[in-house]
Design an enzyme around this catalytic site. Structure first.
Site, PDB file in Angstrom:
ATOM      1  N   SER A   2       7.379  43.034  11.307  1.00  0.00           N
ATOM      2  CA  SER A   2       8.013  42.062  10.410  1.00  0.00           C
ATOM      3  C   SER A   2       7.964  42.591   8.990  1.00  0.00           C
ATOM      4  CB  SER A   2       7.278  40.721  10.489  1.00  0.00           C
ATOM      5  OG  SER A   2       6.045  40.838   9.810  1.00  0.00           O
ATOM      6  N   LYS A   3       8.520  41.832   8.099  1.00  0.00           N
ATOM      7  CA  LYS A   3       8.593  42.223   6.687  1.00  0.00           C
ATOM      8  C   LYS A   3       7.228  42.611   6.120  1.00  0.00           C
ATOM      9  CE  LYS A   3      12.627  39.975   4.732  1.00  0.00           C
ATOM     10  NZ  LYS A   3      13.423  41.033   5.298  1.00  0.00           N
ATOM     11  N   ARG A   4       6.179  41.978   6.662  1.00  0.00           N
ATOM     12  CA  ARG A   4       4.828  42.275   6.174  1.00  0.00           C
ATOM     13  C   ARG A   4       4.501  43.763   6.315  1.00  0.00           C
ATOM     14  NH1 ARG A   4       0.912  40.812   9.153  1.00  0.00           N
ATOM     15  NH2 ARG A   4       2.251  40.233  10.876  1.00  0.00           N
TER      16      ARG A   4
END
Ligand code: GLU
Length: 519
Positions: A258-260
């Site tokens: 994910s973006k994390r």
């Protein structure tokens, strides 16, 4: 074997790594030897969820495919641009098939309002019931009664009548035989919504059948929908395709990518300066083992090697460092001209060609009136310099987007750094002035030397003659010309800038440096 497979995204978000991996595996499989040269990879837009639809995501899908250079093999209407299948243009099909299930008694009209469904949910919550989904309220309405109500225009949906007390079995290529109790499947899901649009389940199954899809390679998150789809195939009397649910793509911490973790949308990778071939090469190895001690593959080579047996069952871990390595490798495979063409848009975007001193404009053959003009597109001369600069940066480049910053000094006099930046270790201000003076004597011939070797010979000979260290002589010179201690190779830079510019820069720096010494 006939292979017809598909990538069937819903345009409800930007194309990301997971989606592209699904698309790529489908593409590779259709073009693998198993397809005997006749396999077809189909692109199908599943855009029936109009509440989450956004035209920009459709454009993003096309842009992504075109940037990656992945082509689909079939176009529904053979005139006009080569389009994919678009479900919102096929709603008549789905209505017809929903009707077929109604006629067969495998589906039923549902007149429940959103409020009623919400009420049921609240009551269950209050009673701490574990039941979820539709309570099959309309399943018992007499079919001809319901048909009359629907024909009279009463708002309704069509729901699948899941046979209770049975089990549904199917085989997944990676996960083996799977069996689900029908009573545990999402209870009687909606097939046709009240706005006449099909849900994902109906449109997906009908299209896979009509398009004669033989293999469904899709993300594992769709596994829970598969029993439902198999029930529908059975209700229609159709043979289901071979399913193959692909393991997740995770970050290094074992959580879903994910973006994390970093960039995930293909757009972000493009903007960062990845080459499409590098991204494709890396993504094709995410969850597949090709059993060779080889890292670099073209799309064609991958297709030649691809089999479903090479897919891994375990989740794939996305390694940004490895992807960067791939990008570097692909960058180094480019000629200077190819690389310049690829990097130019980043340079224009970074305004590399906009600010130019009058002297520079004239030196490059431009007219004086051009001064102050805000020009974004490079001149022919600037393109030449830009292309020559590729040889200086290519070896260490990771991203295309790094280029403008690295070579700004070739287009614009750098700001003069603070005095201490010029002073080599164990030297003082006065010694540095001497070093710069020696540099000034040789800089013209170094810039005019036809290659690195000859420029190096000049400075080496001078260092020896003057009994100074080569490194000590090079360092202040580098700072004076490029504005930094860490820069692309000096000799090549001198050649690109030309003798006059190099002499000017050095004189300007020396004046400033001497002034600072007197303060
Ligand atoms: N429309 C679904 C998606 O957005 C497709 C799932 C499938 O491939 O069946 O991923």
């Amino acid at each position: 074997m006939i292979i017809r497979d598909r990538y069937a995204p819903s345009p409800t978000g930007l194309q990301h790594i997971g989606g592209i991996r699904t698309a790529l595996f489908n593409y590779l499989f259709a073009h693998s030897p198993a397809g005997n040269g006749e396999g077809k990879f189909i692109l199908r837009l599943e855009d029936t969820d109009r509440t989450r639809f956004d035209e920009s995501y459709v454009q993003n899908l096309y842009d992504t495919f075109s940037w990656l250079g992945i082509k689909w093999d079939e176009c529904p209407n053979n005139s006009g641009p080569f389009a994919p299948y678009i479900q919102s243009e096929r709603t008549d099909h789905y209505k017809k098939y929903a009707q077929e299930l109604l006629d067969k008694g495998q589906a039923y009209y549902c007149f429940c309002t959103a409020e009623r469904i919400d009420e049921v949910r609240k009551q269950r919550e209050a009673a701490h019931s574990s039941e979820t989904g539709y309570d099959r309220f309309c399943r018992s309405i007499d079919a001809s009664e319901a048909a009359k109500k629907a024909a009279a225009g009463e708002p309704c949906t069509v729901r699948l009548k899941i046979p209770l007390g049975e089990a549904t079995k199917f085989n997944d290529h990676l996960l083996g035989d799977i069996e689900w109790k029908n009573d545990d499947v999402n209870p009687d899901p909606v097939l046709l919504k009240s706005d006449g649009f099909p849900t994902y389940h109906l449109a997906n199954v009908v299209d896979d059948h009509l398009m004669e899809i033989t293999h469904v390679l899709r993300a594992q998150e769709w596994l829970a929908s598969t029993p439902l789809h198999v029930i529908m195939y059975k209700a229609f009397g159709w043979t289901p395709p071979q399913f193959c649910h692909l393991p997740m793509v995770m970050g290094q911490d074992g959580k879903k990518l994910s973006k994390r973790h970093g960039a995930t949308s293909i757009d972000e990778f493009r903007k960062q300066g990845y080459l499409p071939a590098a991204l494709l090469n890396y993504v094709a190895l995410l969850g597949a083992s090709y059993e060779e001690r080889k890292d670099i593959y073209t799309l064609d080579e991958l297709a030649q090697r691809f089999t479903l047996e090479k897919l891994n069952k375990a989740p794939a871990v996305f390694d940004y460092k490895k992807l960067e390595w791939y990008n570097g490798q692909y960058i180094r495979m480019k000629s200077d001209e190819e690389l310049a063409e690829l990097c130019l848009p980043y340079a224009i975007e970074a305004n590399l060609f906009r600010e130019e001193s009058l002297a520079e404009t004239q030196r490059r053959g431009g007219r004086g009136e051009e001064k102050g003009e805000e020009r974004r597109e490079p001149t022919e001369e600037q393109v030449k310099i830009f292309t020559a600069a590729m040889a200086l940066v290519k070896e260490r480049l990771v991203f295309l987007s790094e280029v403008p910053e690295k070579i700004t000094y070739l287009f614009k006099d750098p700001e003069i750094p603070a005095a201490e930046e010029f002073i080599p270790k164990k030297c003082d201000h006065a010694q540095t002035i001497k070093l710069l003076e020696i540099g000034k004597e040789i800089i013209k011939s170094m810039a005019e030397a036809p290659n690195d070797e000859q420029a190096e010979n000049i400075i080496k000979a001078e260092a020896e003659k003057r009994e100074v260290k080569l490194g000590d002589l090079m360092m202040p010179l580098r700072v004076a010309i490029t504005g930094s201690r860490v820069s692309p190779p000096l000799f090549g830079s001198l050649r690109i800038l030309g003798a006059e510019c190099c002499v000017n820069r050095l004189e300007r720096v020396m004046a400033e440096f001497q002034k600072q010494g007197r303060q």
